[in-house]
Design a protein around this motif. Structure first.
Motif, mmCIF file in Angstrom:
data_model
loop_
_atom_site.group_PDB
_atom_site.id
_atom_site.type_symbol
_atom_site.label_atom_id
_atom_site.label_comp_id
_atom_site.label_asym_id
_atom_site.label_seq_id
_atom_site.Cartn_x
_atom_site.Cartn_y
_atom_site.Cartn_z
ATOM 1 N N THR A 84 -4.659 6.419 -11.749
ATOM 2 C CA THR A 84 -3.291 6.664 -11.289
ATOM 3 C C THR A 84 -2.839 5.564 -10.348
ATOM 4 O OG1 THR A 84 -3.560 9.069 -11.485
ATOM 5 C CG2 THR A 84 -1.783 8.282 -10.071
ATOM 6 N N LEU A 85 -3.727 5.134 -9.463
ATOM 7 C CA LEU A 85 -3.393 4.052 -8.536
ATOM 8 C C LEU A 85 -3.111 2.753 -9.282
ATOM 9 C CD1 LEU A 85 -6.052 4.703 -5.726
ATOM 10 C CD2 LEU A 85 -3.627 5.298 -5.683
ATOM 11 N N LYS A 86 -3.871 2.482 -10.303
ATOM 12 C CA LYS A 86 -3.630 1.270 -11.102
ATOM 13 C C LYS A 86 -2.280 1.349 -11.814
ATOM 14 C CE LYS A 86 -7.528 1.162 -13.461
ATOM 15 N NZ LYS A 86 -8.592 0.641 -14.383
ATOM 16 N N ASP A 87 -1.945 2.522 -12.322
ATOM 17 C CA ASP A 87 -0.646 2.702 -12.975
ATOM 18 C C ASP A 87 0.490 2.486 -11.973
ATOM 19 O OD1 ASP A 87 -1.858 3.268 -15.374
ATOM 20 O OD2 ASP A 87 -1.697 5.442 -15.171
ATOM 21 N N ARG A 88 0.312 2.975 -10.769
ATOM 22 C CA ARG A 88 1.341 2.815 -9.744
ATOM 23 C C ARG A 88 1.518 1.350 -9.354
ATOM 24 N NH1 ARG A 88 0.351 7.703 -5.396
ATOM 25 N NH2 ARG A 88 1.274 9.390 -6.632
ATOM 26 N N ALA A 89 0.406 0.646 -9.221
ATOM 27 C CA ALA A 89 0.474 -0.779 -8.880
ATOM 28 C C ALA A 89 1.218 -1.550 -9.968
ATOM 29 C CB ALA A 89 -0.929 -1.345 -8.682
ATOM 30 N N ALA A 90 0.920 -1.230 -11.220
ATOM 31 C CA ALA A 90 1.589 -1.893 -12.335
ATOM 32 C C ALA A 90 3.082 -1.555 -12.347
ATOM 33 C CB ALA A 90 0.941 -1.474 -13.656
ATOM 34 N N GLU A 91 3.403 -0.291 -12.131
ATOM 35 C CA GLU A 91 4.810 0.141 -12.139
ATOM 36 C C GLU A 91 5.596 -0.517 -11.011
ATOM 37 O OE1 GLU A 91 7.429 4.289 -11.784
ATOM 38 O OE2 GLU A 91 5.227 4.354 -11.795
ATOM 39 N N TYR A 92 5.004 -0.565 -9.830
ATOM 40 C CA TYR A 92 5.682 -1.190 -8.689
ATOM 41 C C TYR A 92 5.912 -2.670 -8.954
ATOM 42 C CZ TYR A 92 6.548 -2.556 -3.810
ATOM 43 O OH TYR A 92 7.087 -3.068 -2.662
ATOM 44 N N GLY A 93 4.910 -3.345 -9.470
ATOM 45 C CA GLY A 93 5.052 -4.758 -9.791
ATOM 46 C C GLY A 93 6.128 -5.004 -10.833
ATOM 47 N N GLU A 94 6.179 -4.151 -11.857
ATOM 48 C CA GLU A 94 7.190 -4.301 -12.909
ATOM 49 C C GLU A 94 8.591 -4.058 -12.361
ATOM 50 O OE1 GLU A 94 5.781 -1.540 -15.756
ATOM 51 O OE2 GLU A 94 4.161 -2.846 -16.491
ATOM 52 N N ASP A 95 8.728 -3.058 -11.484
ATOM 53 C CA ASP A 95 10.037 -2.774 -10.883
ATOM 54 C C ASP A 95 10.539 -3.960 -10.057
ATOM 55 O OD1 ASP A 95 10.114 -0.277 -12.007
ATOM 56 O OD2 ASP A 95 9.493 0.801 -10.196
ATOM 57 N N ARG A 146 0.806 -1.226 0.000
ATOM 58 C CA ARG A 146 0.000 0.000 0.000
ATOM 59 C C ARG A 146 0.838 1.275 0.000
ATOM 60 N NH1 ARG A 146 -5.471 -0.463 1.163
ATOM 61 N NH2 ARG A 146 -6.172 -2.609 1.511
ATOM 62 N N GLY A 147 1.934 1.260 0.757
ATOM 63 C CA GLY A 147 2.751 2.465 0.843
ATOM 64 C C GLY A 147 3.358 2.885 -0.481
ATOM 65 N N GLN A 148 3.528 1.936 -1.402
ATOM 66 C CA GLN A 148 4.085 2.236 -2.714
ATOM 67 C C GLN A 148 3.023 2.675 -3.718
ATOM 68 O OE1 GLN A 148 7.338 2.256 -3.390
ATOM 69 N NE2 GLN A 148 7.821 1.630 -1.298
#
Length: 233
Positions: A161-172, A148-150
């Motif tokens: 935006t939250l979905k994009d962040r979840a995808a970006e964090y997972g990809e990283d 959640r913090g990410q």
């Protein structure tokens, strides 16, 4: 006559006022309950996206459940509280069912991947090919699933935006994992040591009589010699 009817009128007004207060309270409770349901669905969707990118899972969330949340929001905005009251129990059950299915699937994938990562960490302690900080970060996410913090950071943002962040964090995090795996495992690919290292990463107990002479020779000449000897003992 007006003196006699005044108390009766005041009593009716008071009862009406109480009824209005009760209905307002009930509506607030209904809205709060719907907020909790919507937040659960939102978190479930975000976790599905994160897991898809990081754990490479293949999960689908029931479209009917997602649509039901949208429809419930529309009823609340329109002030259709009675209709919402009739639907909310079923809606809650649908969302909880999706939440449970996604959580269970992710939990199993995390256990499987973390076993592999633990093997990478043990091997890396011997060969020292990657930063242990990256491996620790991967392992901590797999163990705690504290995502959640990410995703929810720097104030309020729209759901896209939250979905994009979840995808970006997972990809990283997947990129970290692949990078570490390549650096640790890469030198042994297409060599007689590949099945040995593969077994070590999966925490497989090796036995001396399972190894061929060529593998033993390569093992003695490699940086894995002492580590595998300890494992075999």
């Amino acid at each position: 006559m007006s003196t006699e009817t005044q108390p009766e009128t005041d009593g009716k007004n008071f009862e009406k006022h109480l009824e209005e207060i009760y209905q307002q309270y009930r509506h607030r409770q209904l809205a709060a309950r719907l907020d909790d349901i919507a937040e659960a669905m939102e978190a479930t969707i975000l976790q599905r996206i994160l897991a898809e990118r990081f754990l490479q899972t293949d999960l689908e969330i029931d479209a009917e459940a997602k649509e039901a949340v949208v429809e419930a929001r529309d009823l609340l905005d329109a002030g259709e509280f009675e209709d919402l009251q009739e639907r909310i129990d079923d809606l809650e059950d649908k969302v909880e069912d999706q939440k449970r299915k996604v959580s269970n699937h992710i939990h199993e994938a995390r256990i499987s991947m973390n076993s592999h990562v633990n093997g990478m960490r043990r091997l890396n302690e011997r060969v020292e090919r990657v930063s242990p900080v990256k491996l620790q970060a991967i392992s901590e996410l797999l163990e705690d699933w504290d995502w959640r913090g990410q995703v929810y950071r720097d104030g309020d943002f729209d759901f896209e935006t939250l979905k994009d962040r979840a995808a970006e964090y997972g990809e990283d995090m997947r990129s970290y994992f692949e990078e570490c795996r390549e650096k640790i495992f890469g030198p042994y690919v297409d060599t007689p040591l590949e099945p040995i290292v593969d077994g070590l990463l999966d925490d497989y107990q090796l036995f001396l009589n399972e190894l061929e002479d060529e593998q033993l020779e390569h093992l003695r000449d490699s940086d894995l010699g002492s580590y595998v000897e300890l494992t075999l003992s």
